[in-house]
Design an enzyme around this catalytic site. Structure first.
Site, PDB file in Angstrom:
ATOM      1  N   LYS A  85      44.020  38.481  36.617  1.00  0.00           N
ATOM      2  CA  LYS A  85      44.149  38.172  38.045  1.00  0.00           C
ATOM      3  C   LYS A  85      42.876  38.611  38.771  1.00  0.00           C
ATOM      4  CE  LYS A  85      46.572  42.480  39.081  1.00  0.00           C
ATOM      5  NZ  LYS A  85      47.460  43.095  40.032  1.00  0.00           N
ATOM      6  N   TYR A  89      20.768  46.457  62.192  1.00  0.00           N
ATOM      7  CA  TYR A  89      21.716  46.450  63.322  1.00  0.00           C
ATOM      8  C   TYR A  89      22.112  47.859  63.737  1.00  0.00           C
ATOM      9  CZ  TYR A  89      22.613  41.455  62.517  1.00  0.00           C
ATOM     10  OH  TYR A  89      22.508  40.104  62.378  1.00  0.00           O
TER      11      TYR A  89
HETATM   12  C1  LIG Z   1      52.382  44.358  37.581  1.00  0.00           C
HETATM   13  C2  LIG Z   1      51.082  44.827  37.057  1.00  0.00           C
HETATM   14  N1  LIG Z   1      50.964  45.066  35.748  1.00  0.00           N
HETATM   15  C3  LIG Z   1      49.797  45.490  35.204  1.00  0.00           C
HETATM   16  C4  LIG Z   1      48.682  45.700  35.998  1.00  0.00           C
HETATM   17  C5  LIG Z   1      47.401  46.200  35.368  1.00  0.00           C
HETATM   18  O1  LIG Z   1      47.077  47.474  35.821  1.00  0.00           O
HETATM   19  P1  LIG Z   1      45.747  48.198  35.352  1.00  0.00           P
HETATM   20  O2  LIG Z   1      44.626  47.395  35.913  1.00  0.00           O
HETATM   21  O3  LIG Z   1      45.838  49.553  35.949  1.00  0.00           O
HETATM   22  O4  LIG Z   1      45.747  48.180  33.868  1.00  0.00           O
HETATM   23  C6  LIG Z   1      48.766  45.472  37.370  1.00  0.00           C
HETATM   24  C7  LIG Z   1      47.609  45.711  38.225  1.00  0.00           C
HETATM   25  O5  LIG Z   1      47.599  45.790  39.399  1.00  0.00           O
HETATM   26  C8  LIG Z   1      49.992  45.011  37.912  1.00  0.00           C
HETATM   27  O6  LIG Z   1      50.123  44.771  39.231  1.00  0.00           O
END
Ligand SMILES: Cc1ncc(COP(=O)(O)O)c(C=O)c1O
Length: 387
Positions: free
Chosen positions: A41, A279
């Site tokens: 993501k 700025y």
């Molecule tokens: C539901 C969920 N699972 C897993 C992860 C992965 O977490 P990490 O980046 O700490 O491994 C996230 C990250 O935000 C998450 O929201």
């Protein structure tokens, strides 16, 4: 928005070898019976969604986790056939498309189940839709409260095409602390959730809760799948996670950061002593100062909090930021770096190949945030170059 229009004034180099290394480290921890699901993501935490996903799969990852449908669309368009797990909310109007793309969905509200029920009753989809019930165990974010689980399961069971593939939960307090009692209390609730569902005669093929910190620290929470984000990219989730790792007397797990953000010098000029720079005139030269102008700013994700605070690397040396970071421009002091010239390479984050490094953690400390935020906020339009 045209996706292929890029802003080439800066670029992000991503090390394929290091991404693959990190995934292999996780395979070593998780073993062969646990699915490895890197989170891609947020543009693969800034590393480039499709590029990182392909490298992870080639290195042995089993599934991919995204936040939203548009990311799954992009992965499928790129020809990726691996299972995709959507961890965030899917709009009711998008559920049909998610099903068409054969996505696994996290579910936690009744409206989504009703709508999915309509989608599968259309007969268009012969395959069952694989659902992962998010169990509320203490994060109070997404999730079905444990006492509501039986009704939620019954609702899913009303629809033939819906299959409970797994139960999922997410830790609230695992990387921010070296005291993991809250996380273990969540695990107890999660196990209780499994018992409740199984007592209803429903099989639970998969249980998963482990993010990077949990996967690194506690073998017993890896269960059937680990959803590893930040550490797949070579970053420790936090200092606390590293300290906990050492306190548990563990050794040998090595992460390699994969991202370097670079730009070039867009002008070099000499500013007399006693002049203001940028700025708000927040910086004044106390000597004749050689200033390099960089063509990046907060629009690119180069945080305004770095103003008068951070530095960049040029020719293996530190060049401090002068004045405020602007929307598209940043000024740095190169007085003590000889012969800086137009279009010389500049490192904004990452290693310079000459022993110098601005780690994501260092950068995050300058602006009072965490490594997660600083890499994910590098603007998506900046090219990702795999090296
Ligand atoms: C539901 C969920 N699972 C897993 C992860 C992965 O977490 P990490 O980046 O700490 O491994 C996230 C990250 O935000 C998450 O929201």
């Amino acid at each position: 928005m045209q996706k292929d229009v890029q802003n080439k004034l800066s670029w992000v180099e991503v090390s394929k070898a290091n991404l693959a290394h990190n995934i292999k480290e996780f395979r070593g921890l998780a073993g062969d019976d646990c699915l490895l699901c890197p989170c891609v993501k947020a543009n693969a935490y800034g590393h480039g969604l499709v590029e990182a996903a392909k490298i992870f799969l080639e290195a042995g990852a089993d599934w991919l986790a995204v936040n939203a449908l548009y990311e799954a669309e992009e992965l499928r368009e790129a020809g990726i056939e691996a299972p995709i797990y959507i961890m965030g909310y899917t709009l009711l109007g998008d559920l049909e498309r998610a099903v068409e793309l054969d996505c696994r969905l996290v579910v936690y509200d009744r409206e989504t189940i009703e709508k999915l029920g309509e989608v599968v009753s259309g007969g268009a989809n012969a395959k069952p839709v694989n659902l992962h019930i998010k169990v509320e165990t203490g994060n109070n974010r997404q999730g079905v409260p444990i006492e509501e689980l039986p009704d939620f399961v019954k609702l899913i069971q009303k629809h033939d095409g819906l299959k409970i593939e797994g139960l999922a939960t997410h830790f609230a307090n695992i990387e921010d602390t070296t005291d993991h009692s809250y996380a273990f209390a969540q695990i107890e609730k999660f196990k209780k959730a499994r018992e409740i569902v199984e007592e209803m005669g429903v099989e639970v093929p998969m249980m998963h809760c482990a993010n990077s910190a949990a996967t690194i620290l506690f073998p017993e929470v890896r269960m059937d799948m680990v959803r590893v984000g930040i550490a797949s990219y070579g970053m420790w989730p936090s200092n606390e996670t590293f300290v906990s790792y050492k306190q548990l007397d563990k050794n040998g797990f090595e992460l390699k950061p994969a991202l370097t953000w670079k730009t070039v010098v867009a002008q070099v000029k000499t500013v007399p002593g006693g002049e203001a720079i940028g700025y708000g005139c927040t910086c004044h030269t106390n000597r004749e100062t050689k200033v390099a102008i960089l063509p990046v700013g907060y629009y690119d994700g180069y945080d305004r909090g770095l103003s008068n605070t951070g530095y960049v690397l040029i020719q293996g040396k530190r060049a401090p930021i002068l004045g405020r970071v602007c929307m598209n421009i940043t000024m740095v002091d190169v007085t003590d770096i000889p012969d800086v010239a137009l279009e010389d390479e500049v490192v904004l984050m990452g290693g310079d190949g000459q022993g110098g490094e601005i780690s994501a953690e260092q950068y995050a400390t300058w602006i009072g945030t965490i490594n997660y935020e600083v890499t994910t906020r590098i603007n998506d339009k900046i090219p990702r170059v795999i090296i």
